[in-house]
Design a protein around this motif. Structure first.
Motif, PDB file in Angstrom:
ATOM      1  N   GLU A  93     111.265  61.592  13.580  1.00 27.54           N
ATOM      2  CA  GLU A  93     111.106  60.420  14.440  1.00 27.54           C
ATOM      3  C   GLU A  93     111.504  59.138  13.712  1.00 27.54           C
ATOM      4  OE1 GLU A  93     107.469  58.160  16.638  1.00 27.54           O
ATOM      5  OE2 GLU A  93     107.560  60.343  16.912  1.00 27.54           O
ATOM      6  N   ALA A  94     111.288  59.102  12.408  1.00 29.94           N
ATOM      7  CA  ALA A  94     111.663  57.926  11.610  1.00 29.94           C
ATOM      8  C   ALA A  94     113.172  57.843  11.381  1.00 29.94           C
ATOM      9  CB  ALA A  94     110.928  57.944  10.268  1.00 29.94           C
ATOM     10  N   GLY A  95     113.888  58.923  11.703  1.00 28.54           N
ATOM     11  CA  GLY A  95     115.345  58.902  11.596  1.00 28.54           C
ATOM     12  C   GLY A  95     115.925  59.684  10.437  1.00 28.54           C
ATOM     13  N   LEU A  96     115.098  60.441   9.727  1.00 29.44           N
ATOM     14  CA  LEU A  96     115.637  61.271   8.653  1.00 29.44           C
ATOM     15  C   LEU A  96     116.431  62.418   9.277  1.00 29.44           C
ATOM     16  CD1 LEU A  96     115.667  61.398   5.566  1.00 29.44           C
ATOM     17  CD2 LEU A  96     113.700  62.917   5.677  1.00 29.44           C
ATOM     18  N   SER A  97     117.599  62.646   8.778  1.00 29.60           N
ATOM     19  CA  SER A  97     118.515  63.645   9.325  1.00 29.60           C
ATOM     20  C   SER A  97     117.912  65.051   9.285  1.00 29.60           C
ATOM     21  CB  SER A  97     119.805  63.613   8.520  1.00 29.60           C
ATOM     22  OG  SER A  97     120.549  64.788   8.695  1.00 29.60           O
ATOM     23  N   PRO A  98     118.055  65.823  10.366  1.00 30.15           N
ATOM     24  CA  PRO A  98     117.590  67.211  10.346  1.00 30.15           C
ATOM     25  C   PRO A  98     118.236  68.032   9.236  1.00 30.15           C
ATOM     26  CG  PRO A  98     118.043  66.539  12.601  1.00 30.15           C
ATOM     27  CD  PRO A  98     118.536  65.437  11.704  1.00 30.15           C
ATOM     28  N   SER A  99     119.497  67.744   8.910  1.00 32.82           N
ATOM     29  CA  SER A  99     120.158  68.505   7.834  1.00 32.82           C
ATOM     30  C   SER A  99     119.559  68.161   6.473  1.00 32.82           C
ATOM     31  CB  SER A  99     121.672  68.268   7.844  1.00 32.82           C
ATOM     32  OG  SER A  99     121.965  66.916   7.569  1.00 32.82           O
ATOM     33  N   VAL A 100     119.157  66.922   6.275  1.00 33.55           N
ATOM     34  CA  VAL A 100     118.491  66.525   5.031  1.00 33.55           C
ATOM     35  C   VAL A 100     117.138  67.222   4.942  1.00 33.55           C
ATOM     36  CG1 VAL A 100     117.363  64.587   3.845  1.00 33.55           C
ATOM     37  CG2 VAL A 100     119.695  64.330   4.728  1.00 33.55           C
ATOM     38  N   ILE A 101     116.405  67.219   6.029  1.00 36.01           N
ATOM     39  CA  ILE A 101     115.087  67.850   6.061  1.00 36.01           C
ATOM     40  C   ILE A 101     115.198  69.338   5.751  1.00 36.01           C
ATOM     41  CG2 ILE A 101     113.167  68.484   7.600  1.00 36.01           C
ATOM     42  CD1 ILE A 101     113.571  65.702   8.938  1.00 36.01           C
ATOM     43  N   GLU A 102     116.154  70.000   6.357  1.00 36.71           N
ATOM     44  CA  GLU A 102     116.311  71.447   6.128  1.00 36.71           C
ATOM     45  C   GLU A 102     116.740  71.734   4.686  1.00 36.71           C
ATOM     46  OE1 GLU A 102     116.273  75.581   7.240  1.00 36.71           O
ATOM     47  OE2 GLU A 102     115.162  73.768   7.754  1.00 36.71           O
ATOM     48  N   ALA A 103     117.617  70.914   4.146  1.00 41.52           N
ATOM     49  CA  ALA A 103     118.030  71.110   2.747  1.00 41.52           C
ATOM     50  C   ALA A 103     116.833  70.960   1.809  1.00 41.52           C
ATOM     51  CB  ALA A 103     119.133  70.120   2.375  1.00 41.52           C
ATOM     52  N   ILE A 104     115.989  69.983   2.049  1.00 41.43           N
ATOM     53  CA  ILE A 104     114.796  69.792   1.218  1.00 41.43           C
ATOM     54  C   ILE A 104     113.891  71.010   1.327  1.00 41.43           C
ATOM     55  CG2 ILE A 104     112.671  68.443   0.942  1.00 41.43           C
ATOM     56  CD1 ILE A 104     114.387  65.987   1.811  1.00 41.43           C
ATOM     57  N   ARG A 105     113.684  71.490   2.532  1.00 38.97           N
ATOM     58  CA  ARG A 105     112.827  72.668   2.739  1.00 38.97           C
ATOM     59  C   ARG A 105     113.368  73.876   1.976  1.00 38.97           C
ATOM     60  NH1 ARG A 105     112.166  77.215   5.552  1.00 38.97           N
ATOM     61  NH2 ARG A 105     114.160  77.061   6.618  1.00 38.97           N
ATOM     62  N   LEU A 106     114.681  74.016   1.955  1.00 41.37           N
ATOM     63  CA  LEU A 106     115.319  75.150   1.285  1.00 41.37           C
ATOM     64  C   LEU A 106     115.570  74.908  -0.209  1.00 41.37           C
ATOM     65  CD1 LEU A 106     117.894  76.072   4.071  1.00 41.37           C
ATOM     66  CD2 LEU A 106     115.728  77.233   3.530  1.00 41.37           C
ATOM     67  N   GLU A 107     115.099  73.781  -0.712  1.00 38.62           N
ATOM     68  CA  GLU A 107     115.287  73.401  -2.115  1.00 38.62           C
ATOM     69  C   GLU A 107     116.763  73.267  -2.485  1.00 38.62           C
ATOM     70  OE1 GLU A 107     112.755  75.111  -5.118  1.00 38.62           O
ATOM     71  OE2 GLU A 107     111.344  75.763  -3.583  1.00 38.62           O
ATOM     72  N   GLN A 108     117.540  72.755  -1.564  1.00 41.75           N
ATOM     73  CA  GLN A 108     118.944  72.442  -1.810  1.00 41.75           C
ATOM     74  C   GLN A 108     119.085  70.925  -1.901  1.00 41.75           C
ATOM     75  OE1 GLN A 108     120.734  74.182   1.659  1.00 41.75           O
ATOM     76  NE2 GLN A 108     120.478  76.283   0.917  1.00 41.75           N
ATOM     77  N   VAL A 109     120.092  70.467  -2.608  1.00 41.17           N
ATOM     78  CA  VAL A 109     120.305  69.022  -2.715  1.00 41.17           C
ATOM     79  C   VAL A 109     120.932  68.534  -1.413  1.00 41.17           C
ATOM     80  CG1 VAL A 109     121.456  67.172  -3.980  1.00 41.17           C
ATOM     81  CG2 VAL A 109     120.592  69.180  -5.210  1.00 41.17           C
ATOM     82  N   PRO A 110     120.259  67.639  -0.708  1.00 38.60           N
ATOM     83  CA  PRO A 110     120.782  67.146   0.572  1.00 38.60           C
ATOM     84  C   PRO A 110     121.951  66.181   0.390  1.00 38.60           C
ATOM     85  CG  PRO A 110     118.406  66.757   0.360  1.00 38.60           C
ATOM     86  CD  PRO A 110     118.914  67.146  -0.993  1.00 38.60           C
ATOM     87  N   GLU A 111     122.711  66.021   1.443  1.00 37.70           N
ATOM     88  CA  GLU A 111     123.736  64.980   1.497  1.00 37.70           C
ATOM     89  C   GLU A 111     123.108  63.801   2.234  1.00 37.70           C
ATOM     90  OE1 GLU A 111     127.676  66.039   2.748  1.00 37.70           O
ATOM     91  OE2 GLU A 111     127.442  68.069   1.936  1.00 37.70           O
ATOM     92  N   PHE A 112     122.850  62.738   1.480  1.00 36.69           N
ATOM     93  CA  PHE A 112     122.141  61.588   2.036  1.00 36.69           C
ATOM     94  C   PHE A 112     123.087  60.586   2.671  1.00 36.69           C
ATOM     95  CE2 PHE A 112     119.172  63.235  -1.130  1.00 36.69           C
ATOM     96  CZ  PHE A 112     118.035  63.344  -0.344  1.00 36.69           C
ATOM     97  N   GLU A 113     122.526  59.814   3.589  1.00 33.67           N
ATOM     98  CA  GLU A 113     123.299  58.804   4.303  1.00 33.67           C
ATOM     99  C   GLU A 113     123.488  57.534   3.486  1.00 33.67           C
ATOM    100  OE1 GLU A 113     121.368  58.205   8.071  1.00 33.67           O
ATOM    101  OE2 GLU A 113     121.513  60.331   8.584  1.00 33.67           O
ATOM    102  N   ASN A 114     122.580  57.285   2.516  1.00 27.61           N
ATOM    103  CA  ASN A 114     122.695  56.059   1.733  1.00 27.61           C
ATOM    104  C   ASN A 114     122.039  56.214   0.368  1.00 27.61           C
ATOM    105  OD1 ASN A 114     119.834  55.294   1.944  1.00 27.61           O
ATOM    106  ND2 ASN A 114     120.313  54.906   4.108  1.00 27.61           N
ATOM    107  N   GLU A 115     122.273  55.223  -0.467  1.00 26.65           N
ATOM    108  CA  GLU A 115     121.790  55.235  -1.849  1.00 26.65           C
ATOM    109  C   GLU A 115     120.266  55.208  -1.928  1.00 26.65           C
ATOM    110  OE1 GLU A 115     122.122  55.342  -6.041  1.00 26.65           O
ATOM    111  OE2 GLU A 115     123.553  55.788  -4.450  1.00 26.65           O
ATOM    112  N   ALA A 116     119.606  54.474  -1.052  1.00 33.02           N
ATOM    113  CA  ALA A 116     118.144  54.384  -1.093  1.00 33.02           C
ATOM    114  C   ALA A 116     117.520  55.766  -0.902  1.00 33.02           C
ATOM    115  CB  ALA A 116     117.636  53.410  -0.035  1.00 33.02           C
ATOM    116  N   GLN A 117     118.028  56.524   0.059  1.00 33.82           N
ATOM    117  CA  GLN A 117     117.502  57.878   0.280  1.00 33.82           C
ATOM    118  C   GLN A 117     117.760  58.758  -0.935  1.00 33.82           C
ATOM    119  OE1 GLN A 117     118.903  59.627   3.975  1.00 33.82           O
ATOM    120  NE2 GLN A 117     118.617  57.697   5.070  1.00 33.82           N
ATOM    121  N   SER A 118     118.952  58.696  -1.469  1.00 35.08           N
ATOM    122  CA  SER A 118     119.292  59.499  -2.632  1.00 35.08           C
ATOM    123  C   SER A 118     118.388  59.168  -3.818  1.00 35.08           C
ATOM    124  CB  SER A 118     120.763  59.274  -3.003  1.00 35.08           C
ATOM    125  OG  SER A 118     121.104  60.017  -4.141  1.00 35.08           O
TER     126      SER A 118
END
Length: 185
Positions: A93-118
Motif C-alpha cells: 500500500e505504501a508503494g513498495l514494488s511487488p517484485s522487490v517484496i518477493e525478492a526480499i522474501r526469497l533472499e535475493q537482491v532486489p532491483e530498486f527504483e531509487n538510491e534511498a531504497q537501495s
C-alpha cells in the motif's frame, strides 16, 4: 492470533496489564496483534515497547515505504512469519514494488527504483549480517538521510528485530489460512 503463551482474559488480567491493554487499544494499532499478544504478559515491557513501536512505525522522518522496506528486510532475515504477514500489505500500500517484496522474501537482491531504497536495504542487510556498517556505506546513508533519520532507521531495525524475536520465540501465528511466507526451520 495464537501463541505459546497462556491466553489472557481482561477480567483475569492484573491492573497494570489492563491499563497497558487499554492504552494500546486507544492508540493507532487498536489491537493486540503481533508481539503485544506476548508483551502484555509483562505490562512494564509492553508499556515501553508499545511507545517505542508507535514512534518507529508512525512518527519517524523516513517515508512509510522506506520504513516498511526495513521492516520486511528484518522479517525476512529473522524468518518472522507474522511480522511479514502484517507488514507485506502495508508495504504494498505504501508503494513498495511487488517484485522487490518477493525478492526480499526469497533472499535475493532486489532491483530498486531509487538510491534511498537501495541504501535502506544495504544498510539493513549489512548491519544484521556483519553487525557493523562500513564507513563507505555509512557515509552514503548519512548523505541520503541525514543523522537524525539515520538514527531513527537504526531504531526501526532494533525495534523490529525485537518484534521478530518475540513473534518467533512465542510462536505467534496469525491463523490466516494462507501459506506461510517462509519455510519453518
Amino acid at each position: 492470533m495464537k501463541s505459546r503463551l497462556s491466553h489472557l482474559h481482561y477480567d483475569e488480567m492484573t491492573k497494570p496489564q489492563q491499563l497497558v491493554l487499554e492504552d494500546i487499544l486507544k492508540g493507532p494499532r487498536k489491537n493486540l496483534d503481533g508481539p503485544f499478544l506476548a508483551w502484555i504478559h509483562s505490562p512494564e515491557l509492553a508499556n515501553h515497547a508499545q511507545k517505542l513501536g508507535a514512534f518507529c512505525r508512525y512518527h519517524t522522518q523516513l517515508p512509510l515505504l522506506l520504513s516498511e522496506l526495513a521492516i520486511l528486510t528484518t522479517a525476512s532475515l529473522w524468518k518472522s512469519q507474522a511480522e511479514w504477514q502484517i507488514h507485506e500489505p502495508i508495504a504494498l500500500e505504501a508503494g513498495l514494488s511487488p517484485s522487490v517484496i518477493e525478492a526480499i522474501r526469497l533472499e535475493q537482491v532486489p532491483e530498486f527504483e531509487n538510491e534511498a531504497q537501495s541504501l535502506v536495504y544495504q544498510l539493513t542487510k549489512t548491519l544484521y549480517e556483519t553487525k557493523r556498517v562500513n564507513q563507505g556505506l555509512y557515509d552514503q546513508a548519512l548523505a541520503q538521510f541525514g543523522e537524525s533519520a539515520l538514527v531513527e532507521l537504526v531504531g526501526i531495525l532494533g525495534y523490529y528485530a525485537l518484534v521478530a524475536m518475540t513473534l518467533n520465540v512465542f510462536a505467534v501465528d496469525r491463523e490466516t489460512g494462507q501459506p506461510l511466507p517462509f519455510i519453518e526451520p
